[in-house]
Design an enzyme around this catalytic site. Structure first.
Site, PDB file in Angstrom:
ATOM      1  N   GLY A  21       4.759   1.211   4.490  1.00 26.50           N
ATOM      2  CA  GLY A  21       6.907   2.245   4.083  1.00 26.50           C
ATOM      3  C   GLY A  21       7.139   0.870   3.324  1.00 26.50           C
ATOM      4  O   GLY A  21       7.824   1.844   2.142  1.00 26.50           O
TER       5      GLY A  21
ATOM      6  N   SER B   6       3.651  -1.781  10.325  1.00 28.93           N
ATOM      7  CA  SER B   6       5.091  -1.996  10.752  1.00 28.93           C
ATOM      8  C   SER B   6       5.903  -3.623  10.007  1.00 28.93           C
ATOM      9  O   SER B   6       6.527  -3.815  10.530  1.00 28.93           O
ATOM     10  CB  SER B   6       5.930  -1.395  11.489  1.00 28.93           C
ATOM     11  OG  SER B   6       5.101  -0.330  12.316  1.00 28.93           O
TER      12      SER B   6
ATOM     13  N   ASN C 194       0.416  -1.431  -0.157  1.00 27.74           N
ATOM     14  CA  ASN C 194       0.055  -0.134  -0.575  1.00 27.74           C
ATOM     15  C   ASN C 194       0.970   1.186  -0.117  1.00 27.74           C
ATOM     16  O   ASN C 194       1.963   1.320   0.882  1.00 27.74           O
ATOM     17  CB  ASN C 194      -0.967  -0.112   1.719  1.00 27.74           C
ATOM     18  CG  ASN C 194      -1.482   0.886   1.741  1.00 27.74           C
ATOM     19  OD1 ASN C 194      -1.691   1.715   0.402  1.00 27.74           O
ATOM     20  ND2 ASN C 194      -2.243   1.667   2.399  1.00 27.74           N
TER      21      ASN C 194
ATOM     22  N   LYS D 212       0.208   4.338  -0.238  1.00 26.98           N
ATOM     23  CA  LYS D 212      -0.512   5.060   0.566  1.00 26.98           C
ATOM     24  C   LYS D 212      -0.624   6.666  -0.491  1.00 26.98           C
ATOM     25  O   LYS D 212      -0.372   6.402  -1.861  1.00 26.98           O
ATOM     26  CB  LYS D 212      -0.293   5.432   1.847  1.00 26.98           C
ATOM     27  CG  LYS D 212       0.152   4.264   2.344  1.00 26.98           C
ATOM     28  CD  LYS D 212       0.341   4.566   4.477  1.00 26.98           C
ATOM     29  CE  LYS D 212      -0.131   3.680   4.598  1.00 26.98           C
ATOM     30  NZ  LYS D 212      -0.067   3.887   5.952  1.00 26.98           N
TER      31      LYS D 212
ATOM     32  N   HIS E  46      -9.159   1.003   4.922  1.00 21.73           N
ATOM     33  CA  HIS E  46      -8.620   1.585   5.797  1.00 21.73           C
ATOM     34  C   HIS E  46      -8.375   2.266   7.005  1.00 21.73           C
ATOM     35  O   HIS E  46      -9.417   2.874   6.744  1.00 21.73           O
ATOM     36  CB  HIS E  46      -7.137   1.715   4.816  1.00 21.73           C
ATOM     37  CG  HIS E  46      -5.679   1.597   5.424  1.00 21.73           C
ATOM     38  ND1 HIS E  46      -5.587   2.745   6.065  1.00 21.73           N
ATOM     39  CD2 HIS E  46      -4.629   0.591   5.253  1.00 21.73           C
ATOM     40  CE1 HIS E  46      -4.126   2.627   6.648  1.00 21.73           C
ATOM     41  NE2 HIS E  46      -3.470   1.126   5.985  1.00 21.73           N
TER      42      HIS E  46
ATOM     43  N   GLU F 246      -7.223   4.810   7.846  1.00 24.87           N
ATOM     44  CA  GLU F 246      -6.680   5.805   7.536  1.00 24.87           C
ATOM     45  C   GLU F 246      -7.567   6.548   6.831  1.00 24.87           C
ATOM     46  O   GLU F 246      -8.289   8.034   7.043  1.00 24.87           O
ATOM     47  CB  GLU F 246      -5.104   5.927   6.775  1.00 24.87           C
ATOM     48  CG  GLU F 246      -4.221   5.933   7.124  1.00 24.87           C
ATOM     49  CD  GLU F 246      -3.282   5.766   6.613  1.00 24.87           C
ATOM     50  OE1 GLU F 246      -2.763   5.962   5.610  1.00 24.87           O
ATOM     51  OE2 GLU F 246      -1.771   5.068   7.231  1.00 24.87           O
TER      52      GLU F 246
ATOM     53  N   GLY G  84       3.376   1.876  10.608  1.00 21.42           N
ATOM     54  CA  GLY G  84       4.019   3.758  10.254  1.00 21.42           C
ATOM     55  C   GLY G  84       4.331   4.044  11.792  1.00 21.42           C
ATOM     56  O   GLY G  84       5.019   5.279  12.104  1.00 21.42           O
TER      57      GLY G  84
ATOM     58  N   GLU H 241      -4.780  -4.869  10.894  1.00 27.09           N
ATOM     59  CA  GLU H 241      -4.432  -4.151  10.970  1.00 27.09           C
ATOM     60  C   GLU H 241      -4.286  -3.134  12.005  1.00 27.09           C
ATOM     61  O   GLU H 241      -5.294  -2.340  12.070  1.00 27.09           O
ATOM     62  CB  GLU H 241      -4.741  -2.678  10.089  1.00 27.09           C
ATOM     63  CG  GLU H 241      -4.148  -3.230   7.863  1.00 27.09           C
ATOM     64  CD  GLU H 241      -3.078  -2.281   7.499  1.00 27.09           C
ATOM     65  OE1 GLU H 241      -1.779  -2.646   7.137  1.00 27.09           O
ATOM     66  OE2 GLU H 241      -3.963  -1.156   7.388  1.00 27.09           O
TER      67      GLU H 241
HETATM   68  P1  13P Z   1       2.998   0.513   7.873  1.00 29.85           P
HETATM   69  O1  13P Z   1       3.392  -0.700   7.052  1.00 29.85           O
HETATM   70  O2  13P Z   1       3.832   2.027   6.945  1.00 29.85           O
HETATM   71  O3  13P Z   1       3.097   0.330   9.223  1.00 29.85           O
HETATM   72  O4  13P Z   1       1.472   1.039   7.418  1.00 29.85           O
HETATM   73  C1  13P Z   1       0.898  -0.640   7.646  1.00 29.85           C
HETATM   74  C2  13P Z   1      -0.278   0.152   6.469  1.00 29.85           C
HETATM   75  O5  13P Z   1      -1.191   0.355   6.969  1.00 29.85           O
HETATM   76  C3  13P Z   1      -0.353  -0.490   5.162  1.00 29.85           C
HETATM   77  O6  13P Z   1      -1.756  -0.584   4.811  1.00 29.85           O
END
Ligand code: 13P
Length: 263
Positions: A243, A221, A13, A15, A103, A105, A181, A175
């Site tokens: 990330g 993460s 992802n 983002k 998600h 977010e 993150g 998640e």
């Molecule tokens: P990270 O791997 O950056 O923690 O993000 C996870 C995420 O939200 C994937 O959708």
């Protein structure tokens, strides 16, 4: 009952990172790095921003990159006066196979509700794509010991009422919000307990067969050095990577680890 062999799914992802020029470079690089790997047991998807989708699709097709095209979000209507939104048939036409739905977010920063998540999920399925439905608890919920209740209510709201046959083909991503993150990956054992609980909830909503077919990813993460242990958990069928999916080298390393560590 013998455990069914669920194909692993490792998804990146992106983002709101990588413009289309950076995206082209990243997918070309990824193609080179994945070329030498045995991907017999693992599916891979990348989820770039909307503006990159056409470019990434072209690279995947022209170079035969062994990844599926994914999106991060879409609207639940096929068309209409919804400024700024993108519809499921637009994504399907581009060859998008997986769409991330709900998600955290989108839920927390853009006010997406459980009802909207359920409507988008159904629209994605209607257009022949596979939703990756995200569920997960906040840190406060975790501290209060209500993680399972949270996962149950989100899973029920998203999947409730779907025919078992459809449920069987879905992907759920667990998640935990506190792990996204932050560099604080869930303990593999905790991820297993949460994913096992989600599967139980799905069995109650649909049936055992559907629950055993549905794939559950862990996200939060994920890095190359914690992939192997996460992937040995029996109910963790893949990873949703943020990330560490932005660089082809680290994402390819995660894919390699995921493919190389049988349960
Ligand atoms: P990270 O791997 O950056 O923690 O993000 C996870 C995420 O939200 C994937 O959708």
């Amino acid at each position: 009952m013998a455990r069914p062999s669920r194909r692993r799914l490792v998804s990146g992802n992106w983002k709101m990172y990588h413009d289309h020029v950076q995206a082209i470079r990243t997918v070309q690089d990824l193609g080179l790095r994945l070329a030498g790997l045995d991907l017999g047991a693992v599916d891979v998807s990348v989820h770039p921003p909307f503006t990159d989708l056409r470019s990434v699709q072209t690279v995947i097709e022209d170079r035969g990159v062994p990844v599926a095209l994914g999106a991060q979000h879409c609207h639940n209507q096929d068309e209409g006066a919804f400024t700024g939104e993108v519809s499921p048939p637009m994504l399907a036409r581009l060859g998008v196979r997986y769409v991330i739905v709900g998600h955290s977010e989108r839920r927390t920063l853009f006010g997406q509700t459980d009802e909207e998540v359920a409507a988008i999920l159904r629209a994605v399925v209607r257009h022949g794509m596979t939703p990756i439905v995200c569920v997960g608890e906040t840190e406060t919920e975790r501290d209060q010991g209500v993680t399972h209740a949270r996962l149950e209510s989100q899973t029920k709201a998203a999947l409730g009422g779907l025919p078992a046959q459809q449920v069987a083909g879905l992907v759920v991503a667990y998640e935990p919000i506190w792990a996204i993150g932050t560099g604080r990956t869930a303990e593999p054992g905790d991820a297993q307990v949460a994913c096992g609980h989600i599967r139980q909830v799905v069995a109650g909503l649909a049936d055992d067969e559907a629950a055993q077919s549905l794939r559950i990813q862990y996200g939060g993460s994920v890095r190359p050095d914690n992939t192997a242990e996460l992937m040995t958990q029996p109910d963790v069928d893949g990873l949703l990577v943020g990330g560490a999916s932005l660089e082809a080298a680290s994402f390819a390393a995660i894919v390699r680890e995921a493919g190389a560590n049988p349960r």
